[in-house]
Write a protein that holds these residues in place. Structure first.
Motif, PDB file in Angstrom:
ATOM      1  N   ILE B   2       0.884  -2.033   0.225  1.00 61.00           N
ATOM      2  CA  ILE B   2       0.171   0.000  -0.168  1.00 61.00           C
ATOM      3  C   ILE B   2       1.499   1.121  -0.387  1.00 61.00           C
ATOM      4  O   ILE B   2       1.915   1.038   0.676  1.00 61.00           O
ATOM      5  N   ILE B  47      -8.381   3.973   2.054  1.00 58.76           N
ATOM      6  CA  ILE B  47      -6.982   2.976   1.861  1.00 58.76           C
ATOM      7  C   ILE B  47      -8.182   2.381   0.718  1.00 58.76           C
ATOM      8  O   ILE B  47      -7.750   1.936  -0.214  1.00 58.76           O
ATOM      9  N   VAL B  58      -3.201   6.841  -4.438  1.00 57.30           N
ATOM     10  CA  VAL B  58      -3.424   5.593  -3.019  1.00 57.30           C
ATOM     11  C   VAL B  58      -3.149   4.292  -4.316  1.00 57.30           C
ATOM     12  O   VAL B  58      -3.491   4.480  -4.915  1.00 57.30           O
TER      13      VAL B  58
END
Lengths: 243, 240
Positions: B2, B47, B58
Protein backbone atom coordinates in the motif's frame (compact mmCIF):
# COMPACT_ATOMS: atom_id res chain seq x y z
CA UNK A 1 -99.66 -4.12 7.61
CA UNK A 2 -98.10 -2.05 10.28
CA UNK A 3 -94.41 -1.93 9.40
CA UNK A 4 -91.89 -0.11 11.50
CA UNK A 5 -90.46 2.99 9.84
CA UNK A 6 -87.24 2.89 11.86
CA UNK A 7 -84.16 3.13 9.62
CA UNK A 8 -82.94 -0.07 11.28
CA UNK A 9 -86.23 -1.96 10.98
CA UNK A 10 -85.71 -5.68 10.66
CA UNK A 11 -87.70 -6.01 7.41
CA UNK A 12 -85.20 -3.72 5.73
CA UNK A 13 -82.40 -6.14 6.65
CA UNK A 14 -84.44 -9.08 5.38
CA UNK A 15 -84.79 -7.34 2.04
CA UNK A 16 -81.06 -6.76 1.91
CA UNK A 17 -80.17 -10.35 2.72
CA UNK A 18 -82.44 -11.49 -0.11
CA UNK A 19 -80.27 -9.41 -2.44
CA UNK A 20 -77.00 -10.72 -0.99
CA UNK A 21 -75.65 -11.48 -4.45
CA UNK A 22 -75.59 -7.78 -5.30
CA UNK A 23 -73.38 -7.10 -2.32
CA UNK A 24 -71.18 -10.10 -2.93
CA UNK A 25 -70.57 -9.10 -6.56
CA UNK A 26 -69.84 -5.56 -5.47
CA UNK A 27 -67.44 -6.80 -2.81
CA UNK A 28 -65.59 -8.85 -5.42
CA UNK A 29 -65.25 -5.78 -7.64
CA UNK A 30 -63.83 -3.82 -4.71
CA UNK A 31 -61.40 -6.60 -3.82
CA UNK A 32 -60.32 -7.04 -7.45
CA UNK A 33 -59.77 -3.32 -7.99
CA UNK A 34 -57.96 -3.05 -4.65
CA UNK A 35 -55.60 -5.93 -5.44
CA UNK A 36 -54.73 -4.64 -8.89
CA UNK A 37 -54.34 -1.08 -7.61
CA UNK A 38 -52.14 -2.33 -4.78
CA UNK A 39 -49.90 -4.17 -7.23
CA UNK A 40 -49.62 -1.01 -9.32
CA UNK A 41 -48.98 1.19 -6.28
CA UNK A 42 -46.26 -1.13 -4.98
CA UNK A 43 -44.60 -1.31 -8.40
CA UNK A 44 -44.64 2.48 -8.81
CA UNK A 45 -43.66 3.02 -5.19
CA UNK A 46 -40.76 0.57 -5.30
CA UNK A 47 -39.24 2.08 -8.44
CA UNK A 48 -39.75 5.72 -7.40
CA UNK A 49 -38.75 5.04 -3.81
CA UNK A 50 -35.45 3.46 -4.83
CA UNK A 51 -34.78 6.20 -7.37
CA UNK A 52 -35.46 8.88 -4.76
CA UNK A 53 -32.48 7.65 -2.73
CA UNK A 54 -30.12 7.83 -5.70
CA UNK A 55 -27.33 10.36 -5.84
CA UNK A 56 -28.53 11.76 -9.15
CA UNK A 57 -30.43 14.95 -8.61
CA UNK A 58 -32.57 14.94 -11.80
CA UNK A 59 -33.82 11.46 -10.93
CA UNK A 60 -34.67 12.55 -7.43
CA UNK A 61 -36.45 15.60 -8.82
CA UNK A 62 -38.70 13.45 -11.01
CA UNK A 63 -39.82 11.34 -8.08
CA UNK A 64 -40.33 14.45 -5.95
CA UNK A 65 -42.64 15.98 -8.54
CA UNK A 66 -44.64 12.78 -8.83
CA UNK A 67 -45.00 12.36 -5.08
CA UNK A 68 -45.91 15.97 -4.37
CA UNK A 69 -48.40 16.02 -7.25
CA UNK A 70 -50.38 13.01 -6.11
CA UNK A 71 -50.11 13.75 -2.40
CA UNK A 72 -51.55 17.21 -2.79
CA UNK A 73 -54.62 16.70 -4.90
CA UNK A 74 -57.77 14.80 -3.95
CA UNK A 75 -58.15 11.31 -5.32
CA UNK A 76 -61.62 12.28 -6.56
CA UNK A 77 -60.11 14.75 -9.03
CA UNK A 78 -57.99 12.00 -10.54
CA UNK A 79 -61.03 9.75 -10.88
CA UNK A 80 -63.22 12.49 -12.32
CA UNK A 81 -60.48 13.52 -14.71
CA UNK A 82 -60.16 10.03 -16.12
CA UNK A 83 -63.92 9.52 -16.20
CA UNK A 84 -65.09 12.89 -17.53
CA UNK A 85 -62.13 14.65 -19.16
CA UNK A 86 -60.18 11.87 -20.87
CA UNK A 87 -63.13 10.85 -23.13
CA UNK A 88 -62.77 14.24 -24.85
CA UNK A 89 -59.33 13.05 -25.90
CA UNK A 90 -60.90 9.88 -27.20
CA UNK A 91 -59.71 7.85 -24.21
CA UNK A 92 -62.55 5.83 -22.75
CA UNK A 93 -61.61 3.79 -19.73
CA UNK A 94 -63.83 1.37 -17.87
CA UNK A 95 -64.62 2.38 -14.32
CA UNK A 96 -62.66 -0.60 -13.01
CA UNK A 97 -59.62 0.55 -15.00
CA UNK A 98 -60.07 4.06 -13.64
CA UNK A 99 -60.23 2.64 -10.15
CA UNK A 100 -57.06 0.62 -10.62
CA UNK A 101 -55.10 3.42 -12.30
CA UNK A 102 -56.39 6.28 -10.14
CA UNK A 103 -56.00 4.54 -6.80
CA UNK A 104 -52.76 2.89 -7.96
CA UNK A 105 -51.14 6.18 -9.08
CA UNK A 106 -52.35 7.95 -5.98
CA UNK A 107 -51.10 5.36 -3.51
CA UNK A 108 -47.94 4.83 -5.56
CA UNK A 109 -46.88 8.25 -4.27
CA UNK A 110 -47.37 7.19 -0.65
CA UNK A 111 -45.68 3.84 -1.16
CA UNK A 112 -42.73 5.67 -2.75
CA UNK A 113 -42.38 7.78 0.38
CA UNK A 114 -42.53 4.70 2.59
CA UNK A 115 -39.87 2.95 0.49
CA UNK A 116 -37.65 6.04 0.51
CA UNK A 117 -37.94 6.48 4.27
CA UNK A 118 -37.29 2.75 4.72
CA UNK A 119 -34.11 2.80 2.67
CA UNK A 120 -32.92 5.97 4.40
CA UNK A 121 -33.42 4.34 7.78
CA UNK A 122 -30.89 1.61 6.98
CA UNK A 123 -27.70 2.58 8.83
CA UNK A 124 -24.88 3.97 6.70
CA UNK A 125 -22.66 1.22 8.09
CA UNK A 126 -24.63 -1.36 6.12
CA UNK A 127 -23.79 0.37 2.85
CA UNK A 128 -20.18 0.76 3.95
CA UNK A 129 -19.84 -2.87 4.94
CA UNK A 130 -21.27 -4.03 1.62
CA UNK A 131 -19.15 -1.58 -0.35
CA UNK A 132 -16.04 -2.61 1.56
CA UNK A 133 -16.73 -6.19 0.53
CA UNK A 134 -16.85 -5.17 -3.10
CA UNK A 135 -20.59 -5.04 -3.69
CA UNK A 136 -21.67 -2.52 -6.31
CA UNK A 137 -24.47 -0.07 -5.64
CA UNK A 138 -26.94 -2.37 -7.34
CA UNK A 139 -25.93 -5.58 -5.58
CA UNK A 140 -25.73 -3.77 -2.24
CA UNK A 141 -29.36 -2.81 -2.78
CA UNK A 142 -30.41 -6.32 -3.77
CA UNK A 143 -28.54 -8.34 -1.15
CA UNK A 144 -28.21 -6.01 1.81
CA UNK A 145 -30.42 -2.93 1.80
CA UNK A 146 -33.72 -3.92 0.23
CA UNK A 147 -34.25 -7.13 2.23
CA UNK A 148 -33.83 -5.12 5.42
CA UNK A 149 -36.00 -2.33 4.05
CA UNK A 150 -38.80 -4.73 3.25
CA UNK A 151 -38.97 -5.94 6.84
CA UNK A 152 -39.10 -2.42 8.16
CA UNK A 153 -41.67 -1.07 5.73
CA UNK A 154 -44.08 -3.99 5.85
CA UNK A 155 -46.20 -2.44 8.65
CA UNK A 156 -46.57 1.00 6.99
CA UNK A 157 -47.15 -0.71 3.64
CA UNK A 158 -49.94 -2.72 5.16
CA UNK A 159 -51.45 0.49 6.52
CA UNK A 160 -51.28 1.78 2.98
CA UNK A 161 -53.15 -1.29 1.78
CA UNK A 162 -55.89 -0.56 4.32
CA UNK A 163 -56.22 3.03 3.14
CA UNK A 164 -56.16 1.83 -0.44
CA UNK A 165 -59.07 -0.56 0.12
CA UNK A 166 -61.11 2.24 1.64
CA UNK A 167 -60.15 4.66 -1.11
CA UNK A 168 -61.47 2.37 -3.84
CA UNK A 169 -64.84 3.70 -2.67
CA UNK A 170 -64.08 6.76 -4.81
CA UNK A 171 -65.56 4.61 -7.57
CA UNK A 172 -69.00 5.27 -6.10
CA UNK A 173 -68.74 8.78 -7.52
CA UNK A 174 -68.34 7.52 -11.08
CA UNK A 175 -70.85 4.66 -10.98
CA UNK A 176 -68.04 2.18 -10.52
CA UNK A 177 -69.92 -0.99 -9.62
CA UNK A 178 -67.84 -1.37 -6.47
CA UNK A 179 -69.16 -2.05 -2.98
CA UNK A 180 -69.76 1.60 -2.12
CA UNK A 181 -71.58 2.33 -5.35
CA UNK A 182 -73.78 -0.75 -5.19
CA UNK A 183 -74.52 -0.10 -1.53
CA UNK A 184 -75.72 3.39 -2.31
CA UNK A 185 -77.72 2.47 -5.39
CA UNK A 186 -79.38 -0.49 -3.68
CA UNK A 187 -80.19 1.68 -0.69
CA UNK A 188 -81.69 4.43 -2.83
CA UNK A 189 -83.64 1.93 -4.85
CA UNK A 190 -85.14 0.23 -1.80
CA UNK A 191 -85.25 3.36 0.35
CA UNK A 192 -83.32 1.43 3.01
CA UNK A 193 -80.06 3.18 3.70
CA UNK A 194 -79.19 2.07 7.21
CA UNK A 195 -78.93 -1.69 6.66
CA UNK A 196 -77.05 -1.21 3.43
CA UNK A 197 -74.54 1.10 5.03
CA UNK A 198 -74.18 -1.13 8.08
CA UNK A 199 -73.57 -4.26 6.03
CA UNK A 200 -71.28 -2.55 3.58
CA UNK A 201 -69.35 -0.95 6.43
CA UNK A 202 -69.01 -4.36 8.04
CA UNK A 203 -67.63 -5.78 4.80
CA UNK A 204 -65.02 -3.01 4.51
CA UNK A 205 -64.19 -3.58 8.16
CA UNK A 206 -63.70 -7.29 7.57
CA UNK A 207 -61.25 -6.51 4.77
CA UNK A 208 -59.29 -3.86 6.64
CA UNK A 209 -59.26 -4.78 10.32
CA UNK A 210 -57.27 -8.03 9.95
CA UNK A 211 -54.70 -6.21 7.82
CA UNK A 212 -54.33 -3.38 10.32
CA UNK A 213 -54.09 -5.84 13.20
CA UNK A 214 -51.49 -7.94 11.42
CA UNK A 215 -49.46 -4.80 10.68
CA UNK A 216 -49.41 -3.83 14.34
CA UNK A 217 -48.48 -7.34 15.46
CA UNK A 218 -45.66 -7.59 12.92
CA UNK A 219 -44.38 -4.16 13.91
CA UNK A 220 -44.18 -5.21 17.55
CA UNK A 221 -42.39 -8.40 16.55
CA UNK A 222 -39.64 -6.76 14.51
CA UNK A 223 -39.09 -4.13 17.20
CA UNK A 224 -38.74 -6.87 19.80
CA UNK A 225 -36.35 -8.82 17.55
CA UNK A 226 -34.14 -5.73 17.41
CA UNK A 227 -34.47 -5.39 13.65
CA UNK A 228 -35.71 -1.82 13.94
CA UNK A 229 -36.25 0.71 16.71
CA UNK A 230 -39.71 1.96 17.61
CA UNK A 231 -38.59 5.52 16.83
CA UNK A 232 -37.44 4.59 13.32
CA UNK A 233 -40.66 2.73 12.64
CA UNK A 234 -42.69 5.72 13.79
CA UNK A 235 -40.70 8.00 11.55
CA UNK A 236 -41.40 5.85 8.50
CA UNK A 237 -45.08 5.64 9.25
CA UNK A 238 -45.14 9.42 9.68
CA UNK A 239 -44.14 10.04 6.05
CA UNK A 240 -47.67 9.10 5.03
CA UNK A 241 -49.24 11.50 7.52
CA UNK A 242 -50.42 13.93 4.89
CA UNK A 243 -52.99 11.37 3.86
CA UNK B 1 1.83 -3.19 -0.98
CA UNK B 2 0.00 0.00 0.00
CA UNK B 3 1.35 3.40 -0.88
CA UNK B 4 -0.34 6.67 -0.03
CA UNK B 5 0.91 9.81 -1.74
CA UNK B 6 -0.03 13.32 -0.69
CA UNK B 7 -3.48 12.33 0.55
CA UNK B 8 -5.65 15.26 1.52
CA UNK B 9 -9.22 15.12 2.69
CA UNK B 10 -11.32 18.14 3.46
CA UNK B 11 -14.86 18.39 4.75
CA UNK B 12 -15.98 21.89 3.94
CA UNK B 13 -13.46 24.03 5.77
CA UNK B 14 -12.11 21.23 7.92
CA UNK B 15 -8.85 19.63 6.80
CA UNK B 16 -9.18 16.08 8.08
CA UNK B 17 -6.04 14.85 6.33
CA UNK B 18 -3.15 17.06 5.31
CA UNK B 19 -0.73 15.70 2.79
CA UNK B 20 -0.36 12.18 4.15
CA UNK B 21 2.41 9.92 2.83
CA UNK B 22 2.60 6.37 4.04
CA UNK B 23 3.93 3.10 2.71
CA UNK B 24 2.96 -0.28 4.12
CA UNK B 25 4.88 -3.37 3.12
CA UNK B 26 3.42 -6.76 2.36
CA UNK B 27 2.51 -8.61 5.54
CA UNK B 28 3.33 -5.62 7.68
CA UNK B 29 1.26 -4.88 10.79
CA UNK B 30 0.79 -1.16 11.19
CA UNK B 31 -1.07 0.35 14.12
CA UNK B 32 -2.32 3.90 13.79
CA UNK B 33 -2.90 5.80 17.00
CA UNK B 34 -3.71 9.35 17.94
CA UNK B 35 -6.30 11.50 19.66
CA UNK B 36 -9.91 11.53 18.47
CA UNK B 37 -10.42 13.68 15.43
CA UNK B 38 -6.81 13.28 14.35
CA UNK B 39 -7.87 11.76 11.04
CA UNK B 40 -6.80 8.16 11.61
CA UNK B 41 -10.18 6.63 10.75
CA UNK B 42 -10.51 8.86 7.72
CA UNK B 43 -7.09 7.71 6.60
CA UNK B 44 -7.83 4.01 6.58
CA UNK B 45 -11.26 4.66 5.08
CA UNK B 46 -9.48 6.36 2.20
CA UNK B 47 -7.50 3.20 1.55
CA UNK B 48 -10.56 1.29 0.40
CA UNK B 49 -12.34 4.42 -0.75
CA UNK B 50 -15.22 4.30 1.66
CA UNK B 51 -14.06 7.89 1.87
CA UNK B 52 -12.95 9.54 -1.32
CA UNK B 53 -9.69 11.47 -0.79
CA UNK B 54 -9.97 15.09 -1.92
CA UNK B 55 -6.59 14.82 -3.56
CA UNK B 56 -3.61 12.49 -3.66
CA UNK B 57 -3.06 8.94 -4.80
CA UNK B 58 -3.48 5.52 -3.25
CA UNK B 59 -1.62 2.60 -4.81
CA UNK B 60 -2.23 -1.01 -3.95
CA UNK B 61 0.27 -3.43 -5.45
CA UNK B 62 1.44 -0.61 -7.68
CA UNK B 63 -2.02 -0.05 -9.07
CA UNK B 64 -3.50 3.43 -8.74
CA UNK B 65 -6.88 2.96 -7.10
CA UNK B 66 -7.87 6.57 -6.59
CA UNK B 67 -9.38 6.89 -10.00
CA UNK B 68 -12.83 6.17 -11.23
CA UNK B 69 -13.58 2.56 -12.14
CA UNK B 70 -10.88 1.18 -9.86
CA UNK B 71 -13.38 0.72 -7.09
CA UNK B 72 -13.91 -2.99 -7.53
CA UNK B 73 -10.17 -3.53 -7.81
CA UNK B 74 -9.39 -1.93 -4.48
CA UNK B 75 -12.13 -3.79 -2.72
CA UNK B 76 -10.83 -7.05 -4.08
CA UNK B 77 -7.67 -6.33 -2.09
CA UNK B 78 -8.98 -4.95 1.19
CA UNK B 79 -11.33 -6.32 3.77
CA UNK B 80 -12.53 -4.07 6.54
CA UNK B 81 -13.68 -4.41 10.14
CA UNK B 82 -15.73 -1.53 11.52
CA UNK B 83 -16.16 0.02 14.92
CA UNK B 84 -19.88 -0.78 14.92
CA UNK B 85 -19.49 -4.29 13.41
CA UNK B 86 -21.99 -3.61 10.61
CA UNK B 87 -23.08 -7.21 10.36
CA UNK B 88 -26.09 -7.76 8.12
CA UNK B 89 -28.94 -8.14 10.63
CA UNK B 90 -31.33 -9.87 8.23
CA UNK B 91 -28.91 -12.75 7.64
CA UNK B 92 -27.69 -15.55 9.90
CA UNK B 93 -24.09 -15.52 11.06
CA UNK B 94 -23.27 -18.12 8.43
CA UNK B 95 -24.95 -16.15 5.64
CA UNK B 96 -23.14 -13.01 6.74
CA UNK B 97 -19.85 -14.77 6.15
CA UNK B 98 -20.79 -16.56 2.93
CA UNK B 99 -22.56 -13.66 1.18
CA UNK B 100 -19.54 -12.04 -0.46
CA UNK B 101 -17.70 -15.28 -1.29
CA UNK B 102 -20.82 -16.62 -2.99
CA UNK B 103 -22.11 -13.52 -4.73
CA UNK B 104 -18.82 -11.84 -5.61
CA UNK B 105 -16.27 -14.60 -5.79
CA UNK B 106 -18.77 -17.05 -7.25
CA UNK B 107 -17.94 -19.80 -4.81
CA UNK B 108 -20.43 -22.62 -4.47
CA UNK B 109 -22.53 -22.71 -1.32
CA UNK B 110 -20.62 -25.75 -0.09
CA UNK B 111 -17.27 -24.16 -0.68
CA UNK B 112 -18.34 -20.90 0.95
CA UNK B 113 -19.81 -22.66 3.97
CA UNK B 114 -16.72 -24.79 4.47
CA UNK B 115 -14.68 -21.61 4.42
CA UNK B 116 -17.10 -19.94 6.82
CA UNK B 117 -16.92 -22.83 9.29
CA UNK B 118 -13.15 -22.76 9.04
CA UNK B 119 -13.11 -19.14 10.19
CA UNK B 120 -15.90 -19.69 12.72
CA UNK B 121 -13.71 -22.38 14.27
CA UNK B 122 -10.85 -19.94 14.41
CA UNK B 123 -12.85 -17.38 16.32
CA UNK B 124 -14.49 -20.12 18.42
CA UNK B 125 -18.06 -19.46 17.38
CA UNK B 126 -18.97 -22.44 15.22
CA UNK B 127 -22.03 -23.07 17.38
CA UNK B 128 -23.42 -19.63 16.53
CA UNK B 129 -23.53 -20.25 12.77
CA UNK B 130 -27.34 -20.33 12.65
CA UNK B 131 -27.88 -17.44 15.08
CA UNK B 132 -28.89 -13.94 14.01
CA UNK B 133 -26.35 -11.21 14.78
CA UNK B 134 -28.77 -9.36 17.07
CA UNK B 135 -28.85 -12.39 19.38
CA UNK B 136 -25.12 -12.13 20.06
CA UNK B 137 -22.99 -10.00 22.35
CA UNK B 138 -20.95 -7.14 20.95
CA UNK B 139 -17.73 -9.10 21.34
CA UNK B 140 -19.17 -12.07 19.49
CA UNK B 141 -20.53 -9.82 16.75
CA UNK B 142 -17.15 -8.21 16.23
CA UNK B 143 -15.41 -11.59 16.08
CA UNK B 144 -17.91 -12.64 13.44
CA UNK B 145 -17.27 -9.42 11.54
CA UNK B 146 -13.60 -10.40 11.55
CA UNK B 147 -14.49 -13.87 10.26
CA UNK B 148 -16.60 -12.24 7.55
CA UNK B 149 -13.66 -10.07 6.54
CA UNK B 150 -11.27 -13.02 6.53
CA UNK B 151 -13.59 -15.21 4.47
CA UNK B 152 -13.09 -12.97 1.45
CA UNK B 153 -9.39 -13.94 1.69
CA UNK B 154 -8.00 -10.56 0.84
CA UNK B 155 -4.36 -9.69 1.30
CA UNK B 156 -5.09 -6.60 3.37
CA UNK B 157 -7.36 -6.19 6.35
CA UNK B 158 -8.27 -2.78 7.72
CA UNK B 159 -9.50 -2.37 11.30
CA UNK B 160 -11.29 0.86 12.16
CA UNK B 161 -11.33 1.05 15.97
CA UNK B 162 -12.60 -2.52 16.29
CA UNK B 163 -12.89 -2.48 20.09
CA UNK B 164 -14.08 1.08 20.72
CA UNK B 165 -17.78 0.24 20.73
CA UNK B 166 -17.40 -2.76 23.02
CA UNK B 167 -18.09 -3.12 26.71
CA UNK B 168 -14.72 -3.43 28.51
CA UNK B 169 -15.16 -7.10 29.36
CA UNK B 170 -15.51 -7.96 25.67
CA UNK B 171 -12.45 -6.15 24.39
CA UNK B 172 -10.03 -8.95 25.15
CA UNK B 173 -11.81 -11.69 23.18
CA UNK B 174 -11.65 -9.50 20.07
CA UNK B 175 -8.02 -8.54 20.64
CA UNK B 176 -7.14 -12.22 21.09
CA UNK B 177 -8.50 -12.97 17.63
CA UNK B 178 -6.57 -10.05 16.18
CA UNK B 179 -3.36 -11.10 17.90
CA UNK B 180 -3.65 -14.61 16.51
CA UNK B 181 -4.33 -13.14 13.09
CA UNK B 182 -1.18 -11.06 13.31
CA UNK B 183 0.92 -14.24 13.26
CA UNK B 184 -0.07 -14.69 9.64
CA UNK B 185 1.15 -13.11 6.45
CA UNK B 186 -1.86 -10.88 5.97
CA UNK B 187 -1.22 -7.14 5.89
CA UNK B 188 -2.94 -5.41 8.80
CA UNK B 189 -3.73 -1.76 9.32
CA UNK B 190 -5.30 -1.12 12.68
CA UNK B 191 -6.68 2.10 14.07
CA UNK B 192 -6.99 1.58 17.81
CA UNK B 193 -6.61 2.98 21.28
CA UNK B 194 -5.38 -0.36 22.60
CA UNK B 195 -1.74 0.39 23.34
CA UNK B 196 -1.03 -3.09 24.72
CA UNK B 197 -2.15 -4.54 21.42
CA UNK B 198 -0.04 -2.04 19.50
CA UNK B 199 3.03 -3.00 21.48
CA UNK B 200 2.41 -6.68 21.04
CA UNK B 201 1.67 -6.95 17.34
CA UNK B 202 2.76 -3.79 15.56
CA UNK B 203 5.78 -3.80 13.29
CA UNK B 204 5.33 -0.09 13.16
CA UNK B 205 3.31 2.48 15.04
CA UNK B 206 2.03 5.57 13.27
CA UNK B 207 1.05 8.49 15.45
CA UNK B 208 -1.34 11.01 13.93
CA UNK B 209 -2.49 14.35 15.21
CA UNK B 210 -4.55 17.02 13.54
CA UNK B 211 -4.57 15.33 10.12
CA UNK B 212 -0.83 14.81 9.99
CA UNK B 213 1.47 11.84 10.62
CA UNK B 214 3.53 13.27 13.42
CA UNK B 215 5.75 10.34 14.17
CA UNK B 216 6.17 6.75 13.13
CA UNK B 217 8.47 4.07 14.33
CA UNK B 218 9.10 0.69 15.82
CA UNK B 219 6.72 0.23 18.79
CA UNK B 220 9.20 -0.24 21.63
CA UNK B 221 11.18 2.84 20.71
CA UNK B 222 8.01 4.81 20.15
CA UNK B 223 6.37 3.88 23.44
CA UNK B 224 9.57 4.15 25.54
CA UNK B 225 10.81 7.33 24.08
CA UNK B 226 8.65 9.23 21.62
CA UNK B 227 10.54 11.98 19.88
CA UNK B 228 7.59 14.23 19.28
CA UNK B 229 6.19 16.41 22.04
CA UNK B 230 2.56 15.81 21.05
CA UNK B 231 3.10 12.06 20.95
CA UNK B 232 4.68 12.21 24.39
CA UNK B 233 1.73 14.18 25.73
CA UNK B 234 -0.75 11.75 24.17
CA UNK B 235 0.99 8.71 25.60
CA UNK B 236 1.30 10.25 29.05
CA UNK B 237 -2.47 10.68 29.07
CA UNK B 238 -3.40 7.17 28.10
CA UNK B 239 -0.68 5.00 29.63
CA UNK B 240 -0.80 4.93 33.34
Amino acid sequence: MNRSTSPFAWWRFVKLFKDWRVFLDALLVTVGVALAALALAVAIGAVLGIISTSRRKPLRAVTRVYVEFFQNIPLVIIAFFMFNALPYAGIMLSTATIGILGVGFYHGAYVAEVVRAGIESIPKGQFEAAHSQGFSYFSTMIHVVLPQTLTIILPPLTNQAVNLVKNTSVLAMISGGDLMYRTNSWAADKASYAPALVVSGALYFLLCFPLATAARAYEKRIIRAGLVTAATEEKIIAVTDSE
Amino acid sequence: MIKLENICKTYGKLDALKDINLTVGEGEKVVIIGPSGSGKSTLIRCINRIEEPTSGSVYIDGELITRKNALQAVRKNCAMVFQSFNLYPHLSVLANITLAPMKLQKKSRREAEELAYHYLDRIGLRDKARAKPTQLSGGQQQRIAIARALATQQKIILFDEPTSALDPEMVQEVLDVMVSLSKESITMLVVTHEMGFAREVADRVVFMDDGVIVEEGEPNAFFENPENERARLFLSKIIR
